[in-house]
Scaffold this active site. Structure first.
Site, PDB file in Angstrom:
ATOM      1  N   GLN A  52       0.819  -1.212   0.000  1.00 56.86           N
ATOM      2  CA  GLN A  52       0.000   0.000   0.000  1.00 56.86           C
ATOM      3  C   GLN A  52       0.851   1.259   0.000  1.00 56.86           C
ATOM      4  O   GLN A  52       0.306   2.354  -0.091  1.00 56.86           O
ATOM      5  CB  GLN A  52      -0.915   0.015   1.230  1.00 56.86           C
ATOM      6  CG  GLN A  52      -1.965  -1.088   1.233  1.00 56.86           C
ATOM      7  CD  GLN A  52      -2.701  -1.180   2.566  1.00 56.86           C
ATOM      8  OE1 GLN A  52      -2.712  -2.228   3.189  1.00 56.86           O
ATOM      9  NE2 GLN A  52      -3.296  -0.103   3.017  1.00 56.86           N
ATOM     10  N   PHE A  82      -6.035  -3.943   3.430  1.00 54.50           N
ATOM     11  CA  PHE A  82      -6.708  -3.624   4.700  1.00 54.50           C
ATOM     12  C   PHE A  82      -5.774  -3.011   5.736  1.00 54.50           C
ATOM     13  O   PHE A  82      -6.074  -3.020   6.924  1.00 54.50           O
ATOM     14  CB  PHE A  82      -7.381  -4.871   5.285  1.00 54.50           C
ATOM     15  CG  PHE A  82      -8.247  -5.620   4.326  1.00 54.50           C
ATOM     16  CD1 PHE A  82      -9.350  -5.017   3.743  1.00 54.50           C
ATOM     17  CD2 PHE A  82      -7.963  -6.936   3.990  1.00 54.50           C
ATOM     18  CE1 PHE A  82     -10.149  -5.708   2.847  1.00 54.50           C
ATOM     19  CE2 PHE A  82      -8.765  -7.632   3.088  1.00 54.50           C
ATOM     20  CZ  PHE A  82      -9.856  -7.019   2.514  1.00 54.50           C
ATOM     21  N   GLU A  84       0.519  -1.720   4.531  1.00 55.09           N
ATOM     22  CA  GLU A  84       0.928  -0.316   4.577  1.00 55.09           C
ATOM     23  C   GLU A  84       2.384  -0.186   4.989  1.00 55.09           C
ATOM     24  O   GLU A  84       3.186   0.432   4.300  1.00 55.09           O
ATOM     25  CB  GLU A  84       0.040   0.482   5.532  1.00 55.09           C
ATOM     26  CG  GLU A  84       0.432   1.951   5.608  1.00 55.09           C
ATOM     27  CD  GLU A  84      -0.478   2.782   6.485  1.00 55.09           C
ATOM     28  OE1 GLU A  84      -0.099   3.928   6.805  1.00 55.09           O
ATOM     29  OE2 GLU A  84      -1.560   2.311   6.854  1.00 55.09           O
ATOM     30  N   ARG A  90      -5.562   7.745  17.057  1.00 52.08           N
ATOM     31  CA  ARG A  90      -6.864   7.708  16.385  1.00 52.08           C
ATOM     32  C   ARG A  90      -7.914   7.027  17.263  1.00 52.08           C
ATOM     33  O   ARG A  90      -9.088   7.401  17.238  1.00 52.08           O
ATOM     34  CB  ARG A  90      -6.763   7.028  15.017  1.00 52.08           C
ATOM     35  CG  ARG A  90      -8.032   7.178  14.185  1.00 52.08           C
ATOM     36  CD  ARG A  90      -7.855   6.667  12.774  1.00 52.08           C
ATOM     37  NE  ARG A  90      -7.154   7.598  11.918  1.00 52.08           N
ATOM     38  CZ  ARG A  90      -7.736   8.480  11.101  1.00 52.08           C
ATOM     39  NH1 ARG A  90      -9.060   8.576  11.081  1.00 52.08           N
ATOM     40  NH2 ARG A  90      -7.020   9.260  10.330  1.00 52.08           N
ATOM     41  N   ARG A 136      -7.957  -1.542   8.748  1.00 52.77           N
ATOM     42  CA  ARG A 136      -9.124  -0.737   8.385  1.00 52.77           C
ATOM     43  C   ARG A 136      -9.764  -0.048   9.606  1.00 52.77           C
ATOM     44  O   ARG A 136     -10.300  -0.703  10.482  1.00 52.77           O
ATOM     45  CB  ARG A 136     -10.144  -1.642   7.702  1.00 52.77           C
ATOM     46  CG  ARG A 136     -11.219  -0.929   6.913  1.00 52.77           C
ATOM     47  CD  ARG A 136     -12.069  -1.956   6.197  1.00 52.77           C
ATOM     48  NE  ARG A 136     -12.878  -1.362   5.137  1.00 52.77           N
ATOM     49  CZ  ARG A 136     -13.503  -2.076   4.196  1.00 52.77           C
ATOM     50  NH1 ARG A 136     -13.402  -3.387   4.194  1.00 52.77           N
ATOM     51  NH2 ARG A 136     -14.227  -1.468   3.276  1.00 52.77           N
ATOM     52  N   PHE A 168      -7.884   1.889  11.608  1.00 55.53           N
ATOM     53  CA  PHE A 168      -6.625   2.416  12.153  1.00 55.53           C
ATOM     54  C   PHE A 168      -6.768   2.855  13.604  1.00 55.53           C
ATOM     55  O   PHE A 168      -6.359   3.936  13.986  1.00 55.53           O
ATOM     56  CB  PHE A 168      -6.160   3.577  11.268  1.00 55.53           C
ATOM     57  CG  PHE A 168      -4.683   3.881  11.349  1.00 55.53           C
ATOM     58  CD1 PHE A 168      -3.769   3.093  10.683  1.00 55.53           C
ATOM     59  CD2 PHE A 168      -4.216   4.961  12.066  1.00 55.53           C
ATOM     60  CE1 PHE A 168      -2.404   3.380  10.728  1.00 55.53           C
ATOM     61  CE2 PHE A 168      -2.861   5.256  12.141  1.00 55.53           C
ATOM     62  CZ  PHE A 168      -1.955   4.458  11.456  1.00 55.53           C
ATOM     63  N   THR A 190      -3.646  11.557  10.392  1.00 63.91           N
ATOM     64  CA  THR A 190      -3.341  12.394  11.547  1.00 63.91           C
ATOM     65  C   THR A 190      -1.884  12.852  11.550  1.00 63.91           C
ATOM     66  O   THR A 190      -1.535  13.781  12.273  1.00 63.91           O
ATOM     67  CB  THR A 190      -3.662  11.652  12.853  1.00 63.91           C
ATOM     68  OG1 THR A 190      -3.004  10.389  12.868  1.00 63.91           O
ATOM     69  CG2 THR A 190      -5.164  11.426  12.973  1.00 63.91           C
ATOM     70  N   ALA A 230      -6.110   5.455   5.499  1.00 66.60           N
ATOM     71  CA  ALA A 230      -6.879   6.527   6.143  1.00 66.60           C
ATOM     72  C   ALA A 230      -8.098   6.935   5.322  1.00 66.60           C
ATOM     73  O   ALA A 230      -8.566   8.065   5.425  1.00 66.60           O
ATOM     74  CB  ALA A 230      -5.991   7.738   6.423  1.00 66.60           C
ATOM     75  N   GLU A 286     -13.082   3.156   5.178  1.00 62.82           N
ATOM     76  CA  GLU A 286     -13.038   2.695   6.563  1.00 62.82           C
ATOM     77  C   GLU A 286     -14.334   2.899   7.351  1.00 62.82           C
ATOM     78  O   GLU A 286     -14.709   2.040   8.152  1.00 62.82           O
ATOM     79  CB  GLU A 286     -11.880   3.378   7.299  1.00 62.82           C
ATOM     80  CG  GLU A 286     -10.520   2.920   6.835  1.00 62.82           C
ATOM     81  CD  GLU A 286      -9.404   3.763   7.427  1.00 62.82           C
ATOM     82  OE1 GLU A 286      -8.487   3.184   8.029  1.00 62.82           O
ATOM     83  OE2 GLU A 286      -9.459   5.001   7.292  1.00 62.82           O
TER      84      GLU A 286
END
Length: 810
Positions: free
Chosen positions: A228, A259, A263, A341, A373, A375, A477, A546, A750
């Site tokens: 990702q 998902f 990442e 988050r 998903r 986060f 964020t 995100a 998400e």
């Protein structure tokens, strides 16, 4: 400007055909392409098997295959490592340990703590110790099993609460404060307290972790990877090889699911493949077998949550003291932002006048947990949704009544109920209207009455009903990640090639970006080709995460398309001696006047512009406006906007076994002005089912020695088609985003995941019915049948104790 003759053509178009105007802002166009349920650009390839993934690529000559030698303990020290038998195994080309590396050894994505291999300390079961390359995958895997590794074993730390008590954290704790919590608690009629364990989740993507590295000239490397975040893979590969980033090219056409699991954690396997390729001068493929993938890669963070909440006699929250503890595993990875988050979403949709929210990042001897998903948002929401049900039982109200009472901006006593615990204003809040609409469309209150009556006559089977909302902030964020780039080429036949920094993992990002470019240029989606994400086309990209893939990359692509549109408009205006404002692009043609002959095809204009020496290639860039967050004061605007949704779930449970079934689900979800309703619906349905799996069936089980026991499809249950609710109603709440997103759409990746909290809440509702809704059960997640049965038995015991205490006949 050199005079170029443009051909004259009759359009043959009906006057009613929708036309895109030439407004370069591109926000108020009546859509000819957008808002249509266009199929996924790779749909045929997916179902036919022709869509190419990394493992489908034709392997170069003399390609080697890599396998990992991994630890068989969770905590300790390596005292002996003998790889002689590995090196002497049939087909083995080379074996590599960390001592051979001359570049970076730590590949932590944000903070240090993730060694690419270890030769000393072991921090989790399955940690990479060495890697072997052989002529076949089977030969490499057999060779890896011949390694001799001896350890000094330590007792692993697996409990995040214990880790917090020992002050063993991967990153410092963080606190958000709003108002004066002592004053709020002092005014409360009731003070409630509870603890909650929220389980993690395996990503279980269809395509596992895989990379293919091809060595090039001058220390260069071409890496195909299922990631990702191609730019991060580029950076990490360059660092471990100790070469400049411009020597590394990363290509990513599609993933078979990500998902969040790809990442940050795709980087290690790409780096190992590249290291072996650089050492041998041969292409190297590394594909983790499913069990290795499950053991060696991070999960959704399990959380241990707690609340202490003060309410008035009607059930309105006056003060909230909330603690969220993320089980981060053995390293920071992305945990700092994930726990942040969770804190940002510990209020979900509800106004907290006085609040303290503490977030802790606990170290454990587990694989480093990572993005998934939502986060951290789903784990944070769980504690306040538990509180809503608990408050309702305390004051004798329906949980929906309590949820509506505590929504942002709905109090007649205080109309300014719009400030979050992190001091962002909740603007344009559509949730009250959405919940009212869903109440009516789902017949919530009529069904509530009918369920009450049914439960009174049913001693064994009990039904539950719940409506839960979602308010989910959209933006990274980490501020600098909120940027994107795109590159568009228009060829002389009018066909268009688009490249952008986002990655396609089945979510339809390329389809949406193609539609955005088509809409902007007034052409059909069929002439758009979105190509593989490549670091040599669009550099320095952010991860596709995100929920911001379309927001960022779609806007960047739109800006590139607008640049090209302006060039073509200027060229045509000069050629025809008309004002630029008179030129319109629509339906594959370009119009400049009022007569039937005042137009030409887009392709013919492009050809003429090429002859006129107009550049037909452009880059686009976008960065999200307005966002900021001051960590020292725990205040700011971390989110550009909020995506909203609400779901009603109905369940039935068997009080003798704990088994249950989800009978019906009704969803109303806010998508802004939908770019592609079919894809948005698919994301909502898929996100809900995945969330339902997280909260009900998907149970991660670790042995007390740190081994993951749920390490295969035989021991880990994701939802199957039979788990889909037989009645599953999904509606889109289409109201243009008030913020200037691409065509006023909203993110939809998400937020729908958290709609599944309604299923968990409905299970609690069914269990609570055994106490005539007087008691609120403890039900940690995943709410497996075993946990449901345990909660049922606890309620029955409490009711029996209460009856005995009151001298009632049992």
């Amino acid at each position: 400007m050199r005079n170029v003759t443009l051909p004259e053509h009759n359009t043959g178009l009906a006057e009613t055909g929708p036309l895109a105007n030439s407004g370069l802002a591109g926000q108020d166009i009546v859509s000819a392409v957008l808002g249509k349920p266009s199929p996924h650009e790779s749909a045929i390839g997916h179902v036919s098997g022709s869509a190419r993934y990394v493992d489908d690529m034709i392997e170069p000559a003399n390609c080697l295959h890599a396998a990992v030698i991994r630890s068989s303990i969770a905590a300790g020290q390596i005292t002996r490592l003998d790889l002689t038998a590995v090196s002497n195994s049939p087909g083995v080309a080379t074996v590599m340990t960390v001592e051979e590396l001359t570049g970076h050894v730590d590949i932590g994505p944000v903070f240090p703590g993730d060694p690419i291999m270890t030769s000393s300390e072991v921090k989790f079961f399955g940690q990479c110790i060495a890697v072997v390359a052989a002529t076949t995958e089977l030969a490499a895997r057999r060779a890896a099993q011949r390694a001799i590794v001896e350890y000094e074993t330590h007792t692993p730390l697996l409990d995040p609460r214990e880790a917090l008590a020992q002050a063993r954290l991967v990153r410092p704790s963080h606190r958000m404060i709003k108002g004066n919590i002592a004053d709020g608690m002092a005014a409360a009629a009731h003070i409630l307290e509870a603890e909650q364990a929220v389980g993690g989740q395996e990503h279980f993507y269809l395509e596992g972790q895989v990379s293919l590295a091809l060595p090039g000239e001058d220390g260069g490397m071409l890496v195909y990877t299922s990631s990702q975040h191609p730019s991060e893979v580029q950076k990490l590969v360059a660092e471990v090889l100790d070469v400049p980033l411009n020597r590394i090219t990363v290509d990513m056409r599609r993933m078979g699911g990500g998902f969040g699991g790809k990442e940050s954690q795709a980087g290690q396997w790409a780096c190992l493949a590249a290291l072996l390729a650089a050492k041998t001068g041969r292409a190297v493929k590394m594909r983790l077998p499913r069990q290795d993938d499950m053991v060696m890669t991070g999960k959704r963070h399990p959380f241990a949550n707690r609340y202490r909440i003060g309410i008035d006699s009607q059930g309105q929250i006056l003060a909230a003291d909330i603690e969220v503890i993320g089980n981060c595993g053995n390293s920071p990875d992305l945990s700092d932002a994930i726990v942040d988050r969770a804190m940002f979403h510990a209020d979900n949709s509800y106004y907290l006048p006085h609040a303290v929210i503490d977030g802790h990042r606990a170290f454990t001897h587990q694989v480093s947990h990572t993005a998934y998903r939502g986060f951290g948002g789903p784990q944070g929401m769980m504690i306040i949704e538990r509180a809503m049900d608990d408050i309702a039982r305390t004051v004798g109200q329906d949980p929906l009544t309590i949820r509506k009472l505590n929504l942002y901006g709905t109090s007649t006593h205080n109309p300014d109920r719009t400030v979050t615990p992190y001091h962002q204003q909740v603007e344009h809040n559509s949730l009250p209207e959405m919940i009212e609409q869903l109440e009516h469309s789902s017949d919530y209150w009529a069904r509530r009455t009918e369920i009450h009556q049914w439960n009174q006559a049913s001693p064994i089977l009990r039904r539950g009903l719940a409506l839960t909302p979602v308010k989910f902030g959209i933006s990274f964020t980490l501020q600098h990640l909120n940027q994107a780039g795109a590159l568009i080429h228009i060829y002389t036949d009018g066909s268009i090639q688009v490249n952008h920094g986002g990655t396609e993992m089945g979510q339809g990002l390329h389809t949406k970006v193609g539609q955005i470019v088509a809409q902007t240029l007034g052409v059909s989606s069929e002439v758009i080709q979105v190509t593989a994400t490549r670091t040599d086309k669009v550099p320095n990209t952010s991860p596709t995460a995100a929920s911001s893939g379309t927001d960022l990359n779609g806007k960047a692509a739109q800006n590139a398309a607008l640049t090209l549109k302006q060039r073509l408009t200027g060229f045509l205006a000069a050629e025809k001696s008309v004002a630029e404002e008179a030129i319109r692009f629509a339906d594959g043609r370009v119009f400049w006047g009022e007569t039937d002959t005042d137009n030409t095809s887009f392709a013919e204009l492009v050809q003429a512009a090429y002859v006129g020496r107009i550049s037909l290639s452009a880059t686009g860039y976008y960065r999200t406006p307005k966002i900021h967050y001051d960590r020292s004061s725990a205040s700011g605007r971390p989110f550009f906007y909020f995506a909203n949704g609400a779901a009603v779930a109905e369940v039935v449970i068997d009080t003798l076994t704990g088994e249950y079934k989800v009978c019906r689900v009704d969803i109303l979800h806010d998508v802004g002005r939908s770019i592609n309703p079919a894809i948005d619906r698919g994301q909502i349905e898929g996100g809900f089912i995945q969330g339902m799996g997280w909260l009900t069936t998907e149970e991660l089980v670790w042995h007390n020695d740190g081994r993951l026991l749920s390490n295969s499809p035989a021991t880990y249950k994701i939802p199957a088609i039979g788990d889909t609710p037989p009645v599953f109603n999904v509606s889109l709440y289409e109201q243009a985003n008030n913020e200037a997103t691409v065509y006023n759409s909203k993110a939809v990746g998400e937020p729908p995941f958290m709609l599944a909290i309604s299923v968990w809440s409905a299970l609690r509702d069914a269990i609570s019915s055994l106490s005539n809704y007087q008691l609120s059960p403890d039900l940690d997640t995943p709410a497996t049948p075993e946990r449901v049965l345990k909660a049922v038995m606890a309620i029955q015991t409490d009711m029996l104790d209460k009856a005995v205490a009151n001298g009632e006949d049992c």
